[in-house]
Design a protein around this motif. Structure first.
Motif, mmCIF file in Angstrom:
data_model
loop_
_atom_site.group_PDB
_atom_site.id
_atom_site.type_symbol
_atom_site.label_atom_id
_atom_site.label_comp_id
_atom_site.label_asym_id
_atom_site.label_seq_id
_atom_site.Cartn_x
_atom_site.Cartn_y
_atom_site.Cartn_z
ATOM 1 N N GLN A 56 48.647 40.991 41.646
ATOM 2 C CA GLN A 56 49.438 42.202 41.818
ATOM 3 C C GLN A 56 48.861 43.327 40.980
ATOM 4 O OE1 GLN A 56 53.464 41.231 40.855
ATOM 5 N NE2 GLN A 56 53.698 39.728 42.507
ATOM 6 N N LEU A 57 49.123 44.539 41.409
ATOM 7 C CA LEU A 57 48.610 45.705 40.710
ATOM 8 C C LEU A 57 49.288 45.832 39.345
ATOM 9 C CD1 LEU A 57 46.772 48.203 40.914
ATOM 10 C CD2 LEU A 57 48.742 49.456 41.808
ATOM 11 N N GLY A 58 48.474 45.919 38.292
ATOM 12 C CA GLY A 58 48.998 46.081 36.940
ATOM 13 C C GLY A 58 49.267 44.796 36.196
ATOM 14 N N SER A 59 49.012 43.631 36.811
ATOM 15 C CA SER A 59 49.259 42.357 36.131
ATOM 16 C C SER A 59 48.165 42.076 35.097
ATOM 17 C CB SER A 59 49.326 41.216 37.144
ATOM 18 O OG SER A 59 48.102 41.102 37.846
ATOM 19 N N LYS A 60 48.512 41.299 34.078
ATOM 20 C CA LYS A 60 47.574 40.979 33.009
ATOM 21 C C LYS A 60 46.741 39.752 33.384
ATOM 22 C CE LYS A 60 47.284 42.511 29.486
ATOM 23 N NZ LYS A 60 46.374 43.560 28.996
ATOM 24 N N PRO A 61 45.427 39.772 33.081
ATOM 25 C CA PRO A 61 44.580 38.626 33.418
ATOM 26 C C PRO A 61 44.315 37.739 32.200
ATOM 27 C CG PRO A 61 43.199 40.511 32.990
ATOM 28 C CD PRO A 61 44.615 40.953 32.710
ATOM 29 N N PHE A 62 43.961 36.490 32.483
ATOM 30 C CA PHE A 62 43.338 35.633 31.491
ATOM 31 C C PHE A 62 41.836 35.916 31.512
ATOM 32 C CE2 PHE A 62 46.975 32.510 31.725
ATOM 33 C CZ PHE A 62 47.332 32.653 30.391
ATOM 34 N N ILE A 63 41.197 35.898 30.359
ATOM 35 C CA ILE A 63 39.746 36.062 30.272
ATOM 36 C C ILE A 63 39.201 34.850 29.536
ATOM 37 C CG2 ILE A 63 37.847 37.553 29.560
ATOM 38 C CD1 ILE A 63 39.795 39.869 29.491
ATOM 39 N N CYS A 64 38.418 34.050 30.241
ATOM 40 C CA CYS A 64 37.927 32.784 29.695
ATOM 41 C C CYS A 64 36.406 32.848 29.564
ATOM 42 C CB CYS A 64 38.339 31.634 30.607
ATOM 43 S SG CYS A 64 37.808 30.013 30.045
ATOM 44 N N PHE A 65 35.900 32.496 28.375
ATOM 45 C CA PHE A 65 34.466 32.441 28.113
ATOM 46 C C PHE A 65 34.092 30.996 27.782
ATOM 47 C CE2 PHE A 65 35.625 36.809 27.254
ATOM 48 C CZ PHE A 65 34.613 37.517 27.864
ATOM 49 N N GLU A 86 22.786 39.031 40.494
ATOM 50 C CA GLU A 86 22.173 38.044 41.381
ATOM 51 C C GLU A 86 23.268 37.181 42.005
ATOM 52 O OE1 GLU A 86 19.406 35.744 39.163
ATOM 53 O OE2 GLU A 86 18.005 37.407 38.797
ATOM 54 N N ASN A 87 22.986 36.661 43.205
ATOM 55 C CA ASN A 87 23.884 35.725 43.913
ATOM 56 C C ASN A 87 25.301 36.296 44.027
ATOM 57 O OD1 ASN A 87 21.706 33.876 43.958
ATOM 58 N ND2 ASN A 87 22.312 33.067 41.955
ATOM 59 N N PHE A 88 25.378 37.533 44.489
ATOM 60 C CA PHE A 88 26.691 38.177 44.599
ATOM 61 C C PHE A 88 27.430 37.694 45.840
ATOM 62 C CE2 PHE A 88 29.102 41.742 46.496
ATOM 63 C CZ PHE A 88 30.121 41.811 45.550
ATOM 64 N N LYS A 89 28.733 37.405 45.657
ATOM 65 C CA LYS A 89 29.619 37.014 46.766
ATOM 66 C C LYS A 89 30.843 37.920 46.742
ATOM 67 C CE LYS A 89 28.307 32.127 46.836
ATOM 68 N NZ LYS A 89 28.817 30.732 46.729
ATOM 69 N N PRO A 90 31.080 38.686 47.804
ATOM 70 C CA PRO A 90 32.233 39.591 47.803
ATOM 71 C C PRO A 90 33.547 38.851 48.032
ATOM 72 C CG PRO A 90 31.072 39.737 49.881
ATOM 73 C CD PRO A 90 30.258 38.809 49.024
ATOM 74 N N ILE A 91 34.637 39.588 47.926
ATOM 75 C CA ILE A 91 35.965 38.994 48.123
ATOM 76 C C ILE A 91 36.133 38.506 49.557
ATOM 77 C CG2 ILE A 91 38.442 39.514 48.076
ATOM 78 C CD1 ILE A 91 37.928 41.502 45.879
ATOM 79 N N TYR A 97 35.676 48.416 41.230
ATOM 80 C CA TYR A 97 36.665 49.487 41.287
ATOM 81 C C TYR A 97 38.009 48.967 41.795
ATOM 82 C CZ TYR A 97 39.057 53.680 42.902
ATOM 83 O OH TYR A 97 40.005 54.663 43.131
ATOM 84 N N LEU A 98 37.981 48.053 42.764
ATOM 85 C CA LEU A 98 39.229 47.468 43.267
ATOM 86 C C LEU A 98 39.904 46.609 42.200
ATOM 87 C CD1 LEU A 98 38.145 46.451 46.898
ATOM 88 C CD2 LEU A 98 39.547 48.411 46.202
#
Length: 314
Positions: free
Chosen positions: A139-148, A122-127, A50-51
């Motif tokens: 920053q809020l609203g910035s565009k991300p890179f998505i790498c597969f 599994e193996n979750f690590k929070p921020i 959600y964050l």
């Protein structure tokens, strides 16, 4: 016959216009909700998601007993919440003895279930478990890179389906032009096996490279987790074709019509040359028939009498 409800005030009218289909759709909103039982790990995962989607996500913390994805009749509540919140993507979290820390990510079309992907966390690590310079935070609203990373995203059907869903979930609003300085974080998905994906969130650090294009470094800022694919359901072919339809960007061009600033709409009409000498007059014209009768009687009067008629007369 269904009754069409019209808005009673300006506010309701504006809300209906926002939800109406558009030529260029805005970013998809995400609905995050939970079942009757959830673990601390699963609650932390949904909070972190959600964050990450803050500004384009809605979080429901109340328990929902009637939601059962992949079961007939158990998806009605999901479709109702999708219509109520105008969200086209949802994340449903629940935990059971058979499927602990379970996440169901789904998409809707016309507020009906389009497809579903079920994964285990599994193996979750929070921020909070990552140490980094807070100035590197996205920053809020910035565009991300998505790498597969991995050939499985191109070969394995379940991973290909998960890739499509994650792209829709993380990409935000679709844009044509992008400023490189506005890209400050990246989502990295690595295919470990045919049913397991490592997901992590990284910040981008721009450094000098001696050229115009800066050098990028990835700094892991979390969250990170392993996603184990359990079940997935693809849409049927008819629904897929219906959802993939796109409208044309420009209306169909009308021939011989131009727009003028002063005169407005101007059209050209092409009329072929008329050959009046070859035109056939209508046979039903009364004037022509009368003229033919008069000409016929005149010709009969001027013709010489034959010899046979003269002998008979004598």
């Amino acid at each position: 016959m269904l009754k069409v409800r019209t808005p009673k005030n300006a506010r309701a009218k504006r809300e209906l216009e926002k939800r109406a289909p558009k030529l260029v759709e805005t970013g998809k909103k995400t609905l995050i909700l939970q079942g009757t039982k959830t673990s601390n790990t699963l609650n932390a995962v949904m909070t972190e998601l959600y964050l990450l989607k803050k500004g384009s996500a809605i979080r429901y913390t109340r328990k929902n007993e009637n939601i059962r994805p992949f079961e007939s009749g158990g998806e009605t509540s999901l479709e109702f919440f999708s219509l109520k919140t105008d969200c086209s993507i949802f994340i449903y979290g629940s935990t059971t003895k058979k499927r602990p820390d379970n996440l169901v990510i789904g998409r809707t079309y016309d507020h009906h279930i389009y497809d579903l992907v079920e994964v285990g966390v599994e193996n979750f690590k929070p921020i909070s478990s990552f140490t980094y310079d807070k100035k590197l935070g996205p920053q809020l609203g910035s565009k991300p890179f998505i790498c597969f990373i991995g050939e499985g995203f191109e070969n394995v059907e379940a991973l290909k389906h998960l890739k499509e869903v994650l792209v829709d979930l993380l990409q935000g609003e679709v844009i044509e032009n992008l400023n490189l300085s506005g890209v400050d974080h990246a989502y990295v998905c690595t295919a470990i096996s045919s049913d397991k994906v490592f997901f992590t969130h990284c910040a981008l650090r721009l450094k000098k490279s001696g050229t115009v294009v800066p050098r990028m470094e990835l700094v892991e800022i979390g969250p990170s987790m392993d996603l184990v694919i359990r079940r997935h359901r693809l849409p049927n072919e008819g629904l897929r074709k219906e959802a993939m339809k796109t409208s044309k960007d420009h209306p169909k061009k009308v021939k011989n019509v131009v727009q003028d600033i002063i005169q407005g709409k101007i059209g050209k009409i092409y009329v072929p040359d008329q050959k009046l000498g070859e035109m056939a007059l209508p046979n039903k014209s009364k004037g022509v028939k009368r003229e033919r009768r008069e000409a016929k009687t005149k010709n009969n009067a001027n013709e010489p009498v034959s010899k046979k008629q003269k002998e008979d007369s004598t």
